[in-house]
Design an enzyme around this catalytic site. Sequence first.
Site, mmCIF file in Angstrom:
data_model
loop_
_atom_site.group_PDB
_atom_site.id
_atom_site.type_symbol
_atom_site.label_atom_id
_atom_site.label_comp_id
_atom_site.label_asym_id
_atom_site.label_seq_id
_atom_site.Cartn_x
_atom_site.Cartn_y
_atom_site.Cartn_z
ATOM 1 C CG HIS A 368 47.155 21.955 33.201
ATOM 2 N ND1 HIS A 368 46.908 22.497 34.433
ATOM 3 C CD2 HIS A 368 48.494 22.042 33.018
ATOM 4 C CE1 HIS A 368 48.054 22.904 34.970
ATOM 5 N NE2 HIS A 368 49.026 22.640 34.130
ATOM 6 N N PRO A 369 43.809 19.089 32.950
ATOM 7 C CG PRO A 369 42.758 18.810 35.013
ATOM 8 C CD PRO A 369 44.085 19.140 34.397
#
Length: 468
Positions: A368-369
């Site tokens: 996930h960013p």
Amino acid sequence: MRYSRDMRGYGERTPDPKWPGGAKIAVQIVMNYEEGGENSIEHGDAASEAFLSEIIGAQPWPGQRHWNMESIYDYGARSGFWRLHRMLKDLPITVYGVATALERAPEQVAAMQEAGWEIATHGLKWIDYRDIPREVEAEHIARAIQLHRQITGERPYGFYQGRTSMNTVELGCEEGGFAYLADTIADDLPYWHVHKDRPQLMVPYTMDANDMRFSSGQGFGTGVEFFDYLRDSFDVLYAEGQAGAPKMMSIGLHCRLAGRPGRARAIQRFLDHACAHEGVWFASRLDIARHWAETHPYQPRTRPSQMDRAEFVAAFGGIYEHSPFIAERVWDAEMGAVHDSATGLSMRMAQIFRAASDTERLGVLTAHPDLAGKLAQAKRLTADSSLEQASAGLDALTDAERAEFTRLNDAYTAKHRFPFIIAVRDHDKAGILAAMQARIDNDTPTERAEAERQVTRIAELRLKEALK
């Protein structure tokens, strides 16, 4: 593996059937006409009948006729039919007519037609088809339709075999001329069944609001019990209709059972009860089928469980951020109609995610960013992540807000070794900042569990969007 049974149906919210006149309930009465079509040596069968009679626990008599059994069926034709006919002749009911029984009942068929009743086919013979070869059952269905047409003047548009095999519904679909099939007890409303890419309307029948329970060891003992059950069933369904979710109520009758005097009274009492209510639509099954087909025609829809592997992974491989292995394992496991809704598929994907190894789950988290991080600024987020962050206004931050997000992201990742994850569609910008500030102080095991919950929530929201 693909699970063949549809355990979901309409789900929590059933469609509004929009019954004619705004009716709150559709009441559908079936008269099963089987007398003369049952197992009998005289009919060319190997043994006598043993099903649905006054003789509890009856067994077939191989090679012999059974006088008592035959005379019980005779009663249905000679007396029971006419008693029920007098009570029901002014209502639009459906007859499930066994073709060979109708052939032996010219006066009864004439009375059915004079009353305007629908006569559906109940198959060629009233026998058990579970061990009958597929091709033989198909031949019997064709012969039943042919004989039905010869007797009544037209082909049947409804089909109920009753003592079915696993081939019965498929064969009914493949015959191609039925407006509905009734060999299902799966719902309180009609529904579309798809066989070999062809939709077939199913109008469910009943085995509970059915006089067959007079012939079982644990069933109705008196007409009062039968009436009580019919009344209570009607009252519950009528109340649901008043609340905005109308249904249909099926009632199954047999001439040799409900046609007996002590039971027929229950039918009359029920009719009096139902007719005392406004908004009751008495209808044949064909009436219901035609109404449903016009009001709720078949609508093709995305069915994840029917996709091939490549198509499924292409469609859902990004639901868990950069982790297509979740979709791959979902497809490789058991899937069915319950997984064709957003909720069903998200629950299945969450199950697969939770079953993954610790390393794999951590890999999903680290994929996930950061929120409003460098990837967002460089416009290198996935399409889903870009839309999600934009929905909370994270694509339009002031310099001060961006600096605060950067500080919190860096502090969170330094402590927990995975990025801060939250289902941004559930929050606004202020709520996200508040959650980041609060969760930084959690211990890592607590935060790991929360991050995994947020991952499954993000997946659920993505699937709801994808399967609108």
